[in-house]
Design a protein around this motif. Structure first.
Motif, PDB file in Angstrom:
ATOM      1  N   GLU A 282       0.833  -1.208   0.000  1.00 48.54           N
ATOM      2  CA  GLU A 282       0.000   0.000   0.000  1.00 48.54           C
ATOM      3  C   GLU A 282       0.867   1.257   0.000  1.00 48.54           C
ATOM      4  N   THR A 283       1.958   1.207   0.772  1.00 46.42           N
ATOM      5  CA  THR A 283       2.853   2.361   0.819  1.00 46.42           C
ATOM      6  C   THR A 283       3.498   2.580  -0.538  1.00 46.42           C
ATOM      7  N   LEU A 284       3.922   1.475  -1.153  1.00 41.05           N
ATOM      8  CA  LEU A 284       4.554   1.604  -2.476  1.00 41.05           C
ATOM      9  C   LEU A 284       3.572   2.181  -3.490  1.00 41.05           C
ATOM     10  N   LEU A 285       2.310   1.734  -3.391  1.00 37.58           N
ATOM     11  CA  LEU A 285       1.302   2.240  -4.332  1.00 37.58           C
ATOM     12  C   LEU A 285       1.045   3.727  -4.091  1.00 37.58           C
ATOM     13  N   ALA A 286       1.018   4.106  -2.808  1.00 39.17           N
ATOM     14  CA  ALA A 286       0.814   5.524  -2.497  1.00 39.17           C
ATOM     15  C   ALA A 286       1.992   6.353  -3.001  1.00 39.17           C
ATOM     16  N   GLU A 287       3.194   5.812  -2.863  1.00 35.36           N
ATOM     17  CA  GLU A 287       4.378   6.531  -3.365  1.00 35.36           C
ATOM     18  C   GLU A 287       4.340   6.652  -4.887  1.00 35.36           C
ATOM     19  N   LEU A 288       3.852   5.580  -5.495  1.00 38.79           N
ATOM     20  CA  LEU A 288       3.702   5.595  -6.959  1.00 38.79           C
ATOM     21  C   LEU A 288       2.738   6.711  -7.382  1.00 38.79           C
ATOM     22  N   GLU A 289       1.639   6.812  -6.663  1.00 34.30           N
ATOM     23  CA  GLU A 289       0.660   7.869  -6.978  1.00 34.30           C
ATOM     24  C   GLU A 289       1.281   9.245  -6.767  1.00 34.30           C
ATOM     25  N   GLY A 290       2.117   9.343  -5.749  1.00 34.02           N
ATOM     26  CA  GLY A 290       2.773  10.624  -5.479  1.00 34.02           C
ATOM     27  C   GLY A 290       3.783  10.994  -6.543  1.00 34.02           C
ATOM     28  N   ALA A 291       4.396   9.967  -7.152  1.00 32.10           N
ATOM     29  CA  ALA A 291       5.438  10.238  -8.147  1.00 32.10           C
ATOM     30  C   ALA A 291       4.860  10.596  -9.510  1.00 32.10           C
ATOM     31  N   GLU A 292       3.551  10.349  -9.671  1.00 35.00           N
ATOM     32  CA  GLU A 292       2.947  10.624 -10.985  1.00 35.00           C
ATOM     33  C   GLU A 292       2.811  12.114 -11.213  1.00 35.00           C
ATOM     34  N   ILE A 293       3.054  12.511 -12.409  1.00 38.31           N
ATOM     35  CA  ILE A 293       2.907  13.923 -12.758  1.00 38.31           C
ATOM     36  C   ILE A 293       1.435  14.224 -12.909  1.00 38.31           C
ATOM     37  N   ARG A 294       0.962  15.183 -12.170  1.00 38.10           N
ATOM     38  CA  ARG A 294      -0.440  15.579 -12.316  1.00 38.10           C
ATOM     39  C   ARG A 294      -0.588  16.335 -13.636  1.00 38.10           C
ATOM     40  N   SER A 295      -1.690  16.072 -14.305  1.00 36.61           N
ATOM     41  CA  SER A 295      -1.889  16.817 -15.556  1.00 36.61           C
ATOM     42  C   SER A 295      -2.293  18.250 -15.235  1.00 36.61           C
ATOM     43  N   GLU A 296      -1.492  19.138 -15.657  1.00 37.28           N
ATOM     44  CA  GLU A 296      -1.776  20.556 -15.439  1.00 37.28           C
ATOM     45  C   GLU A 296      -1.837  21.220 -16.806  1.00 37.28           C
TER      46      GLU A 296
ATOM     47  N   ARG B  97       9.010   3.097 -10.785  1.00 35.75           N
ATOM     48  CA  ARG B  97       8.062   2.570  -9.791  1.00 35.75           C
ATOM     49  C   ARG B  97       6.918   1.798 -10.467  1.00 35.75           C
ATOM     50  N   ALA B  98       6.519   2.260 -11.660  1.00 28.54           N
ATOM     51  CA  ALA B  98       5.364   1.628 -12.318  1.00 28.54           C
ATOM     52  C   ALA B  98       5.730   0.313 -12.996  1.00 28.54           C
ATOM     53  N   ALA B  99       6.996   0.181 -13.425  1.00 32.22           N
ATOM     54  CA  ALA B  99       7.393  -1.005 -14.207  1.00 32.22           C
ATOM     55  C   ALA B  99       7.066  -2.329 -13.490  1.00 32.22           C
ATOM     56  N   PRO B 100       7.423  -2.514 -12.204  1.00 36.08           N
ATOM     57  CA  PRO B 100       7.090  -3.809 -11.575  1.00 36.08           C
ATOM     58  C   PRO B 100       5.594  -4.060 -11.473  1.00 36.08           C
ATOM     59  N   TRP B 101       4.818  -2.994 -11.320  1.00 39.40           N
ATOM     60  CA  TRP B 101       3.355  -3.169 -11.239  1.00 39.40           C
ATOM     61  C   TRP B 101       2.800  -3.635 -12.571  1.00 39.40           C
ATOM     62  N   LEU B 102       3.304  -3.035 -13.673  1.00 40.95           N
ATOM     63  CA  LEU B 102       2.863  -3.480 -15.002  1.00 40.95           C
ATOM     64  C   LEU B 102       3.249  -4.950 -15.204  1.00 40.95           C
ATOM     65  N   GLU B 103       4.488  -5.273 -14.866  1.00 41.57           N
ATOM     66  CA  GLU B 103       4.961  -6.646 -15.092  1.00 41.57           C
ATOM     67  C   GLU B 103       4.160  -7.655 -14.261  1.00 41.57           C
ATOM     68  N   ALA B 104       3.810  -7.263 -13.035  1.00 45.19           N
ATOM     69  CA  ALA B 104       3.026  -8.174 -12.189  1.00 45.19           C
ATOM     70  C   ALA B 104       1.609  -8.339 -12.738  1.00 45.19           C
ATOM     71  N   TRP B 105       1.057  -7.241 -13.260  1.00 44.65           N
ATOM     72  CA  TRP B 105      -0.280  -7.280 -13.868  1.00 44.65           C
ATOM     73  C   TRP B 105      -0.262  -8.240 -15.061  1.00 44.65           C
ATOM     74  N   GLU B 106       0.788  -8.107 -15.889  1.00 42.04           N
ATOM     75  CA  GLU B 106       0.922  -8.986 -17.056  1.00 42.04           C
ATOM     76  C   GLU B 106       1.110 -10.435 -16.612  1.00 42.04           C
ATOM     77  N   ALA B 107       1.969 -10.643 -15.608  1.00 47.08           N
ATOM     78  CA  ALA B 107       2.251 -12.015 -15.156  1.00 47.08           C
ATOM     79  C   ALA B 107       0.979 -12.671 -14.630  1.00 47.08           C
ATOM     80  N   THR B 108       0.154 -11.898 -13.925  1.00 43.20           N
ATOM     81  CA  THR B 108      -1.080 -12.452 -13.369  1.00 43.20           C
ATOM     82  C   THR B 108      -1.984 -12.959 -14.490  1.00 43.20           C
ATOM     83  N   TYR B 109      -2.162 -12.125 -15.529  1.00 47.06           N
ATOM     84  CA  TYR B 109      -3.023 -12.531 -16.649  1.00 47.06           C
ATOM     85  C   TYR B 109      -2.421 -13.730 -17.382  1.00 47.06           C
ATOM     86  N   ARG B 110      -1.125 -13.656 -17.632  1.00 46.44           N
ATOM     87  CA  ARG B 110      -0.482 -14.678 -18.469  1.00 46.44           C
ATOM     88  C   ARG B 110      -0.441 -16.039 -17.757  1.00 46.44           C
TER      89      ARG B 110
END
Lengths: 819, 123
Positions: free
Chosen positions: A92-106, A264-277
């Motif tokens: 949860e902390t990692l996900l929150a940090e990920l959200e914090g690292a995202e560039i807000r669209s301005e 930060r996002a790369a492992p989340w994408l890879e885990a998402w892909e691994a889960t489906y695959r």
């Protein structure tokens, strides 16, 4: 041509490498917007692209949060991927940090080159117009640069426009002059900067240059050199420097912590892909072990060949449940690289994938004694005259006012009917159409070679017998057919949607964004010819006398399957077709019922009627999901997948490893349809992860420009990707899961290795992780073997031969280069 | 072979003239660029071999014409005088900095010089 000008042309070609491809709206092709970066590893490519286009290359934090909450990311896979990326901490902390690292669209700060972009977009829009404008730009026949050079000196938006009057006559000279003062070592950087300022427009010009036979390009030619020459001189006339540093202010660049987001996002994408695959492979392994024990099935009543498109999977599964039917997946152009000329039009439509050049022209011509043709043509003429009249009245300055007064009530009623009772209008239109003979009823296709119909600038009309036999043979060999049912149906597909500039994105991608019905008709007709059957028999394919081939089209919006005119049938065949039509109706109801919950606001009890309403409702932004959801490409026997609900997320290509000992068919499939699958998948991926940059934004604020593209509002860059409504259920809920494509091949692993070793281009896509590959080896009890980037295979210790390089072959080209 | 003024005309027509030959192998998607370059360099003609297979530094390339026209390699060759061949080399050298491909330049001889160079060059 002086030497420095030939070098300049090469520098322009190099600078344009980073541009994606953009087709006109009428033949929308889903392609990787980062195709120019495929020679680099995925993570490196998206970072380079971010620097150039300012686009995000990984799923957004809200998309990852959605997937995490929905259970689409398995915690074990995530932990494993996080460890591999050396990231630790509570999830949860990692996900929150990920959200914090995202560039807000301005709202982006104004850029120094904004006025230049506005002016160039305006000139490109008026020059490239394909019949939308009532008044066209003059001098277009001279080409973009020459036409612009004539007219731009009158552009009051350019302060120092008088300077444009003295430009060189040739575009290449003007571009050289525009770069004057800069050494050749800087040219590419400058040119790339200007091409990526409006990447959509530049990509469309790149397509036009390559589409030499396009009628609009022939009539109004444009080149990247012409565009760059005009742009550089406009920049100078605006008082802007042409070099990158001064033109785009540093304030607009993404802050450096954006790289942190990618990491930060790369492992989340890879885990998402691994889960489906992993789930997919597990399902397939179970299915393979079950079906291996099943005995051979009796001869089916009918065999239906559908496109490999992910939407076919749903209707195939439901049809198979209704009766003794076999279904197959094959590229939706049915292997026929053809140009099609429909009755009553001069337009020649290319019905083959964008990586294949059409080789034959097929015309729809009325049969000699057809009175129906005259009736049809008369109504067509009336309808066309009506449309022309209305357009003239609307656009004529004097007539427009009176026309609105006189016809306002009529238009208002039509508007109300389209909005309130679209289904009623559909029924009325169908009833009316049924009274008028349609070309399908009274036209034949020019299947036989007809040299007298050839035109000097066109492709040969029709096919010779051996050519027909070769295309039919290719179809049966690639799909691995060993028997024929009494009825075989080639089923193309097309979408039905109203008021939708993106209609062609919902049609068949293998037919260059057109419905695939004509290709199905041609292949069916070919296979019914006795001469072709005799030729096929010589080639070892024996089609029984009691087999008839029919053509149909799958409406992907409503899941209805409609037959084209059928040849004479025996009683048995007629009974099978009648039952098949009933079963197709049942399958339609089941398929729409399965899809309805995914479409917001759908009437779940009347799902078929709801899809029919979506097909004609001009206010419907989501008529269907197209290829949204695509995540896998399975090459193998249907028995491998028939027991699985693949949820319309997998491309399915039929392949029988036992019928292809030398691997020729598999090589064709992996270098053709699979590559096109990767194009589609990456288009959906990037359009989802950054819709504003790689997609085309909301449909609500889009406008069609020049009849060939869309832009947001009334100007700016040409939008090249998919609209938001094709990818998301609403503004915040993703429908498409941005996962890279997983190819699953049911074949001996050594065969797949050989193919990869002989196709460097294909292997590169796996090595650079643009897609993944797993092989289910039927010689090893369908054991799964995964390809690892670099050429090794999981569960195997020895590296593949493909990783070794032959030193001798390296030195020779290098010597040649030094000549 | 030496041709003197005293010999009949047919002898000079069959003598060989030295020229340069360039062979170029690029990916299918570069065909348009190379074709334009050859056209604009002023060479009088060229030959294209499509669907060429072979191995280079990036591995083996083999076209499968049924489904993918772009995956195969394309080979061009052209014969002309040194200055025109040099123009082609100058256009290809920057290209090969960014994309794969090879070119080979060699001496060659032709009989019918007019077919390969314009009248002015011949004089």
């Amino acid at each position: 041509m002086p030497t420095d000008l030939s070098a300049l042309r090469a520098r322009v070609e190099n600078a344009a490498n980073v541009l994606g491809r953009c087709w006109p709206l009428q033949s929308y092709i889903a392609a990787n917007p980062l195709a120019g970066f495929e020679d680099r590893p995925f993570n490196e490519a998206v970072r380079h692209a971010r620097a150039l286009f300012d686009g995000c290359g990984y799923p957004r934090a809200n998309q990852l949060r959605y997937a995490w909450n929905a259970g689409a990311i398995d915690p074990d896979h995530l932990q494993e991927r996080l460890r591999a990326h050396e990231q630790t901490g509570p999830l949860e902390t990692l996900l929150a940090e990920l959200e914090g690292a995202e560039i807000r669209s301005e709202s982006p700060a104004p850029r120094a080159d904004d006025p230049l972009n506005r002016i160039m977009a305006k000139w490109l829009a008026v020059f490239l117009d394909q019949g939308q404008a009532a008044w066209s730009m003059p001098h277009r026949e001279k080409g973009f640069y020459a036409a612009w050079r004539e007219v731009a000196p009158y552009d009051t938006q350019i302060p120092n426009r008088a300077s444009l009057r003295t430009l060189p006559e040739r575009a290449v000279d003007a571009l050289a002059a525009g770069l004057d003062g800069h050494p050749e070592s800087q040219w590419e950087a400058i040119l790339q900067h200007h091409l990526t300022a409006l990447p959509g427009w530049a990509a469309f010009i790149k397509w036009r240059v390559q589409a030499r036979h396009d009628a609009w390009q022939a009539a109004h030619p444009i080149t990247l050199i012409g565009y760059l020459a005009a742009r550089l001189h406009t920049a100078r006339a605006l008082g802007l420097s042409v070099t990158p540093n001064n033109e785009r202010s540093a304030a607009n660049r993404r802050p450096p912590n954006d790289d942190e987001y990618a990491e930060r996002a790369a492992p989340w994408l890879e885990a998402w892909e691994a889960t489906y695959r992993e789930q997919l492979l597990s399902d397939l392994e179970i299915a393979a072990s079950t079906t291996a024990q099943a005995s051979a099935s009796p001869r089916p009543n009918a065999q239906l060949v559908f496109c490999i498109d992910v939407r076919s999977e749903v209707i195939r599964r439901h049809l198979e449940e209704t009766g003794p039917y076999e279904t197959f997946g094959y590229a939706g152009f049915f292997g026929l690289p053809m140009q099609y000329e429909a009755h009553g039009t001069d337009a020649r439509v290319e019905l083959c994938p964008p990586i294949v050049d059409p080789k034959h022209r097929i015309r729809e011509t009325p049969t000699a004694d057809s009175g129906d043709a005259a009736t049809h043509d008369r109504w067509q003429a009336w309808a066309q005259a009506g449309r022309s009249l209305v357009k003239s009245l609307k656009q004529n300055i004097a007539a427009a006012f009176g026309f609105v007064e006189a016809s306002g009530g009529l238009f208002g009623a039509a508007l109300a009917a389209r909005t309130l009772v679209p289904n009623w209008l559909r029924t009325g239109r169908e009833a009316w159409t049924a009274r008028i003979p349609q070309p399908d009823d009274f036209c034949d296709l020019t299947l036989d070679r007809t040299p007298e119909a050839d035109t000097p600038d066109g492709l040969p009309v029709g096919l010779a017998v051996q050519e027909k036999a070769a295309y039919a043979e290719a179809a049966f060999r690639l799909m691995g057919w060993d028997r024929f049912a009494p009825v075989v149906v080639f089923t193309g597909h097309g979408s039905e949607t109203a008021n939708n500039p993106y209609q062609s994105s919902l049609d068949c991608g293998a037919c260059a964004g057109h419905p695939g019905g004509p290709n199905a008709r041609v292949l069916a007709a070919i296979c019914n010819e006795s001469e072709v059957r005799a030729a096929l028999r010589e080639r070892g394919i024996d089609i029984p006398d009691d087999t008839v081939f029919l053509a149909a089209q799958h409406n992907t919006t409503t899941d209805a399957v409609q037959f084209f005119a059928t040849p004479a049938l025996t009683d048995t065949q007629a009974q099978i077709v009648a039952q098949l039509e009933r079963d197709l109706n049942t399958a339609q109801d089941h398929a729409t019922a399965e899809r309805a919950p995914t479409l917001r606001g759908a009437d779940l009890k009347r799902s078929t009627a709801d899809t029919e309403r979506r097909a004609v409702d001009w206010a419907e932004a989501r008529p269907e999901w197209g290829l949204s959801g695509n995540a896998a490409f399975i090459i193998g026997r249907r028995a491998l997948t028939s027991q699985c609900n693949l949820e319309g997320r997998a491309f399915l290509h039929a392949y029988d490893w036992q019928a292809d000992a030398n691997g020729t068919a598999l090589a064709q499939i992996m270098t053709g349809p699979l590559v096109v699958g990767e194009w589609i998948n990456t288009q959906y991926y990037f359009s989802t992860v950054d819709n504003a940059v790689y997609g085309s934004g909301s449909k609500i604020t889009q406008n069609v420009v020049g009849n060939f593209g869309v832009w947001q509002g009334n100007g700016g860059d040409l939008m090249t990707g998919l609209p938001l409504q094709s990818l998301q259920s609403d503004d915040t809920t993703p429908y498409h899961h941005p996962l890279r494509l997983m190819a699953v091949v049911q074949a001996p692993v050594d065969r797949v290795k050989r193919i990869l070793n002989r196709n460097a281009q294909l292997r590169m896509l796996f090595d650079h992780e643009w897609m993944a590959l797993a092989v289910m080896d039927p010689e090893q009890n369908n054991a799964v073997c995964r390809y690892q980037p670099g050429g090794t295979w999981q569960d195997e210790s020895e590296p593949s031969a493909s990783t070794t390089e032959d030193a001798a072959s390296v030195s020779e080209p290098e010597r040649a280069m030094s000549v | 072979m030496d041709a003197t003024n005293n010999e009949p005309n047919w002898r000079t027509e069959h003598s060989l003239h030295p020229l340069k030959k360039i062979e170029i192998i690029v990916k299918g998607k570069r065909e348009t660029f190379v074709q334009d370059l050859l056209e604009e360099s002023g060479v009088s003609g060229y030959t294209i071999h499509r669907n060429v297979a072979g191995k280079g530094t990036s591995g083996f390339h083999e076209g499968n014409l049924l489904f993918n026209d772009e995956a195969s390699l394309v080979m061009f060759f052209a014969v002309s005088d040194e200055s025109k061949i040099q123009t082609i080399i100058d256009g290809l050298t920057p290209l090969f900095e960014k994309s794969s491909g090879v070119m080979f330049v060699s001496d060659t001889e032709v009989v019918r010089l007019k077919k390969f160079v314009g009248k002015a060059s011949e004089q």
